[in-house]
Design a protein around this motif. Structure first.
Motif, PDB file in Angstrom:
ATOM      1  N   GLN B 326       0.836  -1.208   0.000  1.00 51.85           N
ATOM      2  CA  GLN B 326       0.000   0.000   0.000  1.00 51.85           C
ATOM      3  C   GLN B 326       0.868   1.254   0.000  1.00 51.85           C
ATOM      4  O   GLN B 326       0.664   2.171  -0.796  1.00 51.85           O
ATOM      5  CB  GLN B 326      -0.895   0.022   1.258  1.00 51.85           C
ATOM      6  CG  GLN B 326      -1.996  -1.016   1.255  1.00 51.85           C
ATOM      7  CD  GLN B 326      -3.111  -0.632   0.302  1.00 51.85           C
ATOM      8  OE1 GLN B 326      -3.164   0.498  -0.147  1.00 51.85           O
ATOM      9  NE2 GLN B 326      -3.968  -1.574  -0.042  1.00 51.85           N
ATOM     10  N   HIS B 329       2.580   1.876  -3.214  1.00 50.13           N
ATOM     11  CA  HIS B 329       1.679   2.435  -4.220  1.00 50.13           C
ATOM     12  C   HIS B 329       1.389   3.909  -3.955  1.00 50.13           C
ATOM     13  O   HIS B 329       1.357   4.720  -4.873  1.00 50.13           O
ATOM     14  CB  HIS B 329       0.369   1.649  -4.258  1.00 50.13           C
ATOM     15  CG  HIS B 329       0.478   0.433  -5.095  1.00 50.13           C
ATOM     16  ND1 HIS B 329      -0.021  -0.783  -4.699  1.00 50.13           N
ATOM     17  CD2 HIS B 329       1.053   0.235  -6.281  1.00 50.13           C
ATOM     18  CE1 HIS B 329       0.244  -1.671  -5.628  1.00 50.13           C
ATOM     19  NE2 HIS B 329       0.897  -1.078  -6.592  1.00 50.13           N
ATOM     20  N   LYS B 332       3.890   6.218  -5.175  1.00 47.77           N
ATOM     21  CA  LYS B 332       4.036   6.379  -6.622  1.00 47.77           C
ATOM     22  C   LYS B 332       3.371   7.639  -7.160  1.00 47.77           C
ATOM     23  O   LYS B 332       3.883   8.259  -8.097  1.00 47.77           O
ATOM     24  CB  LYS B 332       3.448   5.166  -7.344  1.00 47.77           C
ATOM     25  CG  LYS B 332       4.439   4.034  -7.472  1.00 47.77           C
ATOM     26  CD  LYS B 332       3.850   2.978  -8.344  1.00 47.77           C
ATOM     27  CE  LYS B 332       4.895   2.023  -8.854  1.00 47.77           C
ATOM     28  NZ  LYS B 332       4.321   1.102  -9.826  1.00 47.77           N
ATOM     29  N   THR B 333       2.215   8.008  -6.593  1.00 43.14           N
ATOM     30  CA  THR B 333       1.497   9.159  -7.132  1.00 43.14           C
ATOM     31  C   THR B 333       2.306  10.457  -6.955  1.00 43.14           C
ATOM     32  O   THR B 333       2.542  11.164  -7.936  1.00 43.14           O
ATOM     33  CB  THR B 333       0.099   9.261  -6.505  1.00 43.14           C
ATOM     34  OG1 THR B 333      -0.554   8.018  -6.732  1.00 43.14           O
ATOM     35  CG2 THR B 333      -0.724  10.373  -7.121  1.00 43.14           C
ATOM     36  N   LEU B 335       5.417  10.681  -6.478  1.00 47.62           N
ATOM     37  CA  LEU B 335       6.647  10.511  -7.235  1.00 47.62           C
ATOM     38  C   LEU B 335       6.411  10.805  -8.722  1.00 47.62           C
ATOM     39  O   LEU B 335       7.241  11.446  -9.385  1.00 47.62           O
ATOM     40  CB  LEU B 335       7.138   9.070  -7.058  1.00 47.62           C
ATOM     41  CG  LEU B 335       8.506   8.751  -7.610  1.00 47.62           C
ATOM     42  CD1 LEU B 335       9.553   9.624  -6.948  1.00 47.62           C
ATOM     43  CD2 LEU B 335       8.820   7.273  -7.367  1.00 47.62           C
ATOM     44  N   ALA B 336       5.261  10.348  -9.193  1.00 53.86           N
ATOM     45  CA  ALA B 336       4.924  10.591 -10.600  1.00 53.86           C
ATOM     46  C   ALA B 336       4.848  12.093 -10.863  1.00 53.86           C
ATOM     47  O   ALA B 336       5.342  12.595 -11.885  1.00 53.86           O
ATOM     48  CB  ALA B 336       3.599   9.921 -10.930  1.00 53.86           C
ATOM     49  N   ASN B 337       4.245  12.826  -9.920  1.00 52.17           N
ATOM     50  CA  ASN B 337       4.138  14.274 -10.097  1.00 52.17           C
ATOM     51  C   ASN B 337       5.505  14.947 -10.037  1.00 52.17           C
ATOM     52  O   ASN B 337       5.784  15.867 -10.805  1.00 52.17           O
ATOM     53  CB  ASN B 337       3.211  14.867  -9.038  1.00 52.17           C
ATOM     54  CG  ASN B 337       1.754  14.603  -9.382  1.00 52.17           C
ATOM     55  OD1 ASN B 337       1.409  14.482 -10.556  1.00 52.17           O
ATOM     56  ND2 ASN B 337       0.913  14.494  -8.374  1.00 52.17           N
ATOM     57  N   ARG B 339       8.390  13.724 -10.859  1.00 50.99           N
ATOM     58  CA  ARG B 339       9.133  13.480 -12.086  1.00 50.99           C
ATOM     59  C   ARG B 339       8.542  14.277 -13.254  1.00 50.99           C
ATOM     60  O   ARG B 339       9.271  14.919 -14.020  1.00 50.99           O
ATOM     61  CB  ARG B 339       9.101  11.994 -12.409  1.00 50.99           C
ATOM     62  CG  ARG B 339       9.806  11.710 -13.704  1.00 50.99           C
ATOM     63  CD  ARG B 339      10.209  10.307 -13.862  1.00 50.99           C
ATOM     64  NE  ARG B 339      10.748  10.124 -15.190  1.00 50.99           N
ATOM     65  CZ  ARG B 339      10.752   8.969 -15.820  1.00 50.99           C
ATOM     66  NH1 ARG B 339      10.261   7.890 -15.232  1.00 50.99           N
ATOM     67  NH2 ARG B 339      11.263   8.872 -17.014  1.00 50.99           N
ATOM     68  N   LEU B 340       7.209  14.214 -13.331  1.00 47.96           N
ATOM     69  CA  LEU B 340       6.539  14.893 -14.437  1.00 47.96           C
ATOM     70  C   LEU B 340       6.869  16.394 -14.426  1.00 47.96           C
ATOM     71  O   LEU B 340       7.256  16.971 -15.443  1.00 47.96           O
ATOM     72  CB  LEU B 340       5.030  14.669 -14.303  1.00 47.96           C
ATOM     73  CG  LEU B 340       4.167  15.136 -15.451  1.00 47.96           C
ATOM     74  CD1 LEU B 340       4.561  14.407 -16.716  1.00 47.96           C
ATOM     75  CD2 LEU B 340       2.700  14.877 -15.137  1.00 47.96           C
ATOM     76  N   TYR B 341       6.759  16.994 -13.221  1.00 48.63           N
ATOM     77  CA  TYR B 341       6.959  18.441 -13.150  1.00 48.63           C
ATOM     78  C   TYR B 341       8.420  18.809 -13.301  1.00 48.63           C
ATOM     79  O   TYR B 341       8.751  19.875 -13.847  1.00 48.63           O
ATOM     80  CB  TYR B 341       6.335  19.000 -11.872  1.00 48.63           C
ATOM     81  CG  TYR B 341       4.852  19.213 -12.061  1.00 48.63           C
ATOM     82  CD1 TYR B 341       4.356  20.453 -12.446  1.00 48.63           C
ATOM     83  CD2 TYR B 341       3.955  18.150 -11.950  1.00 48.63           C
ATOM     84  CE1 TYR B 341       3.007  20.638 -12.674  1.00 48.63           C
ATOM     85  CE2 TYR B 341       2.612  18.321 -12.181  1.00 48.63           C
ATOM     86  CZ  TYR B 341       2.135  19.573 -12.546  1.00 48.63           C
ATOM     87  OH  TYR B 341       0.807  19.767 -12.795  1.00 48.63           O
ATOM     88  N   ALA B 370      11.677   5.247  -8.035  1.00 50.21           N
ATOM     89  CA  ALA B 370      10.653   4.448  -8.697  1.00 50.21           C
ATOM     90  C   ALA B 370      11.128   3.002  -8.868  1.00 50.21           C
ATOM     91  O   ALA B 370      10.357   2.055  -8.680  1.00 50.21           O
ATOM     92  CB  ALA B 370      10.310   5.048 -10.058  1.00 50.21           C
ATOM     93  N   LYS B 381       4.963  -9.206  -4.166  1.00 48.76           N
ATOM     94  CA  LYS B 381       4.057 -10.043  -4.951  1.00 48.76           C
ATOM     95  C   LYS B 381       4.607 -11.460  -5.131  1.00 48.76           C
ATOM     96  O   LYS B 381       3.850 -12.426  -5.079  1.00 48.76           O
ATOM     97  CB  LYS B 381       3.821  -9.400  -6.326  1.00 48.76           C
ATOM     98  CG  LYS B 381       2.715  -8.369  -6.265  1.00 48.76           C
ATOM     99  CD  LYS B 381       2.201  -8.076  -7.639  1.00 48.76           C
ATOM    100  CE  LYS B 381       2.742  -6.741  -8.098  1.00 48.76           C
ATOM    101  NZ  LYS B 381       2.296  -6.393  -9.434  1.00 48.76           N
ATOM    102  N   THR B 390       3.875 -11.147 -18.291  1.00 45.03           N
ATOM    103  CA  THR B 390       3.171 -11.401 -19.551  1.00 45.03           C
ATOM    104  C   THR B 390       4.184 -11.365 -20.693  1.00 45.03           C
ATOM    105  O   THR B 390       4.439 -10.304 -21.250  1.00 45.03           O
ATOM    106  CB  THR B 390       2.083 -10.333 -19.775  1.00 45.03           C
ATOM    107  OG1 THR B 390       1.333 -10.186 -18.571  1.00 45.03           O
ATOM    108  CG2 THR B 390       1.146 -10.729 -20.903  1.00 45.03           C
ATOM    109  N   ASP B 433       8.452  -5.056 -19.317  1.00 46.91           N
ATOM    110  CA  ASP B 433       8.637  -4.403 -18.016  1.00 46.91           C
ATOM    111  C   ASP B 433       9.607  -5.194 -17.148  1.00 46.91           C
ATOM    112  O   ASP B 433      10.473  -4.639 -16.475  1.00 46.91           O
ATOM    113  CB  ASP B 433       7.295  -4.282 -17.283  1.00 46.91           C
ATOM    114  CG  ASP B 433       6.367  -3.303 -17.992  1.00 46.91           C
ATOM    115  OD1 ASP B 433       6.895  -2.465 -18.750  1.00 46.91           O
ATOM    116  OD2 ASP B 433       5.145  -3.386 -17.787  1.00 46.91           O
TER     117      ASP B 433
END
Lengths: 230, 546
Positions: B326, B329, B332-333, B335-337, B339-341, B370, B381, B390, B433
């Motif tokens: 948890q 995860h 990550k949100t 962190l995503a911002n 990196r993006l910004y 990340a 997992k 996959t 991946d």
């Protein structure tokens, strides 16, 4: 081209919007699944970008609803949870791609371009298939340009700007004209934005960006394409 | 896992419980047997007392009878009462004496007369005793006393048989004695005495009178609620003491034969059930039973406790894994911002150097974070058994390119020059991946441990069956002692803080797991000279995908 972005995190939504607008897309951004379905119906976007964990209706459900009315509109999932982007489920639902958060701007733009390319290829070909600027062959439907055997990736906006230069050879094009071509009639970014874009574009298409030959500067007015510049 | 634990616990509880129960049962049986033997001994001693009293009375009787047959009697000096008249007189006077008989030294019966007038009683006597006179009876003499004979229960004082003998020859060896025989209603007794002349005189003893005398002599027994029964030779109760009504067919707790010549009779001791239960119950080891029960309960309790404890731990471990997942995860949100910004900011900055370099660090560090989060998530997992890959057709060279692009700034910052030889442009079959995560872990190790070599070597090659990536460096390499363990989770070559190298210790373990899940393998190459060299192999595409 119009893109629908559904993402509940406001910063992420704004960031994606900025990337897509930078690429030359018209963006409709919403914060939840219901609004996404509504926006899809009212705006009929060419491309949909869906977060999975969203309030009211999740990305999977939005995807199902959209697929019921359109089998072809490209859909891309965005998620922080790898479990959620079940690749098999995504394929079953008819998604075209998925992007894991966190992602890089370039990676995201490249994926969007790839999807857009597929969409342009299947769309009715009312655009010219290619045009030539000096030694550069621009392929609008590919979002690419070719110089010899070298391929250059282009955004939608960059293709539009190059097209505008091609259609007006030797003319000095002022900023308003170029804005209208690259950003559409409504948007009005400041002049620095245009200069930045031209600077980036020159790095891609000019052999020597410091002494540009395709896109020349017209001081105090704007830019010009000189076909006999060779 | 849970089922195996349950099985082990069940065994751990069942085996000792069964052992304890078996041993306890045997111990109880043993104790019960001992208690019963003790009780029998006790009761037998009572019967022995009784028997001794009876034996003493029989001795007295024998003396009395001998006196009756004394020659001095009736003034017949030196002559025993051998005449018919004298013998009839004797019978009349003594209640104890029934019929009498006399044998001459040759063993011939002189009284009652073999021929001539006989009374009715004398006739009946002759009928009763004819087997004796005909030499067909089996005669017994008392056993010679043996030491410890008392201890031989139930057979003590049994008489010995004299085979092929008659009364006269018996009289040569003994001055007097008994003859017991059975006739119709049971045991009959003759008492005999040797005569001076060499003959024998004897009398039949009235059994009823004899028993009455014996019983009359017996003390009032401390029988309590039990019952002692005097059983005759036919098995009928002759006399009984005590209130307990013995049900038909109940075996006595202990029995004892009466002494010679009444050895056809026996004394039987019946214990009242209530008293028996009390006596045996007193020795029933309630304490032992309680102890065994407590032990079994303790074992069961221990088993239940161990099970609950371990399942609690399993549950808590699962909760921890869920929590880690948890948190990862949730990380990550933002962190995503970040990196993006950072990248959007990078696009806004015009000039190289200064601010752009700093933004580059933010981007590259957010990528590192990340990767760490991805490792933790995959590890969690894999531990839960929910990790899936996959495999699809993919290009290895593209994956290598993406990873090297990602690591570009970090490698440059450490002064590591990539030397890349790409030779795998055709599709192979793997999860893109997963492959990128494996390569990122390998390159990350080069960045952390192999920087001193100043170079990162990446080579790809392929044939139809296998696509191979070799990642190596010219750093210190993997110490020989650590080679066997570097793929184990949480194993780290050095834990020394002074090495200033950080890490979680799960990178290679995850990389190998991912490689195997993709149907490939990841191995350490040991013959490549200086530095650490790893090879990732994944299968080629299937025929229908080619």
């Amino acid at each position: 081209m119009k893109v629908l972005v559904a993402e509940d995190d406001p910063h992420m939504r704004r960031g994606i919007e900025e990337i897509l607008e930078g690429e030359g897309y018209q963006v409709v951004a919403v914060a939840d699944g219901e609004a996404a379905v509504e926006a899809y119906r009212s705006h009929a976007p060419d491309f949909v970008c869906l977060d999975i964990m969203m309030p009211k209706l999740n990305g999977y459900d939005v995807c199902r609803v959209i697929r019921r009315s359109s089998a072809t509109v490209p859909i891309m999932f965005l998620s922080a949870k790898s479990e959620e982007v079940d690749k098999v489920l995504g394929l079953e639902l008819g998604a075209d791609d998925y992007v894991m958060k966190p992602f890089g701007v370039k990676e995201f733009a490249a994926r969007v371009r790839a999807i857009c390319r597929r969409a342009l290829r299947t769309a009715p070909a009312h655009e010219v298939s290619q045009f030539i600027l000096h030694d550069l062959t621009v392929l609008p439907a590919e979002l690419r340009a070719r110089r010899g055997d070298q391929l250059v990736e282009l955004s939608l906006r960059e293709v539009r700007l190059l097209r505008c230069f091609f259609e007006h050879p030797g003319q000095a094009l002022d900023r308003d004209r170029l804005f209208a071509a690259g950003w559409g009639h409504k948007a009005y970014p400041n002049s620095r934005t245009l200069d930045q874009h031209i600077s980036k574009l020159r790095k891609k298409v000019e052999l020597d960006p410091t002494s540009p030959r395709i896109i020349q500067t017209v001081h105090g007015l704007g830019y010009r394409y000189e076909p006999t510049g060779l | 896992m849970q089922r195996r634990l349950l099985l082990v616990l069940a065994l751990l509880v069942t085996v000792p419980t069964l052992t304890v129960v078996t041993l306890g049962w045997r111990m109880l049986e043993n104790q019960r047997r001992v208690a019963r033997m003790e009780l029998e001994t006790l009761l037998d001693e009572r019967l022995a007392d009784l028997e001794q009293t009876i034996a003493a009375e029989l001795t007295r009787l024998e003396q009395d009878l001998a006196t009756e047959l004394e020659p001095e009697r009736d003034g017949l000096l030196g002559t025993p009462p051998t005449s018919a008249e004298a013998l009839r007189q004797l019978r009349r006077e003594s209640g104890l004496v029934g019929m009498a008989f006399v044998l001459d030294p040759q063993g011939n019966l002189t009284y009652p007369p073999a021929a001539g007038p006989r009374s009715e009683d004398e006739d009946a006597f002759m009928v009763r005793t004819r087997d004796i006179w005909a030499g067909r009876a089996v005669l017994y003499e008392p056993p010679t006393p043996e030491p410890n004979v008392e201890l031989k229960k139930r057979v003590s004082r049994s008489s010995a048989r004299i085979a092929g003998d008659d009364m006269v020859s018996l009289a040569v060896r003994r001055p007097q004695g008994w003859i017991a025989w059975y006739w119709q209603d049971g045991l009959h007794l003759l008492f005999w005495r040797r005569l001076e002349s060499g003959g024998v005189i004897g009398v039949e003893v009235e059994r009823v009178v004899l028993l009455a005398r014996i019983l009359g002599r017996l003390p009032s027994l401390p029988v309590g609620e039990d019952r002692i029964v005097l059983v005759d030779s036919r098995g009928d109760a002759v006399h009984q003491w005590g209130p307990y009504e013995v049900p038909a067919g109940e075996a006595a707790v202990t029995e004892r034969r009466l002494p010679y010549p009444l050895d056809g009779y026996r004394l039987a001791y019946h214990l009242a059930p209530a008293r028996g239960a009390a006596l045996l119950g007193a020795s029933t080891p309630l304490g032992t039973l309680a102890g065994l029960g407590a032990l079994v309960l303790a074992l069961l309790g221990l088993g239940v406790y161990a099970y609950r404890e371990s399942s609690r731990q399993v549950r808590e471990a699962a909760q921890r894994v869920t929590f880690v997942t948890q948190v990862s995860h949730e990380l990550k949100t933002p962190l995503a911002n970040i990196r993006l910004y950072a990248e959007l900011l990078d696009a806004d900055l015009e000039d190289e150097g200064g601010p752009r370099e700093r933004v580059g660090v933010i981007v590259s560090e957010s990528q590192r974070l990340a990767r760490l989060i991805d490792n933790v998530l995959v590890y969690a997992k894999v531990r839960r058994g929910t990790h899936r890959v996959t495999p699809v057709p993919m290009r290895m060279d593209d994956a290598v390119g993406r990873v090297l692009t990602q690591f570009g700034p970090a490698l440059a910052a450490k002064g590591i020059e990539p030397e890349v030889t790409l030779g795998a442009p055709a599709p192979c079959r793997a999860d893109p991946d997963a492959v990128e995560q494996i390569l990122a872990n390998l390159v990350n190790n080069v960045e952390k441990y192999g920087a001193s070599g100043g170079v990162l070597i990446v080579r790809t090659e392929q044939d139809a069956a296998v696509t191979r990536v070799v990642v190596g460096d010219r750093g210190p390499g993997v110490p020989a002692a650590a080679r066997a363990r570097i793929f184990e989770p949480f194993y780290r070559v050095s834990h020394k803080l002074s090495d200033a190298v950080t890490g979680t210790g799960i990178g290679l373990a995850i990389a190998r797991t991912l490689a195997e899940e993709c149907g490939g393998r990841l191995a350490l190459l040991e013959d490549r000279g200086p530095g650490a060299w790893f090879a990732l192999e994944v299968p080629g595409v299937r025929e229908e995908e080619a």
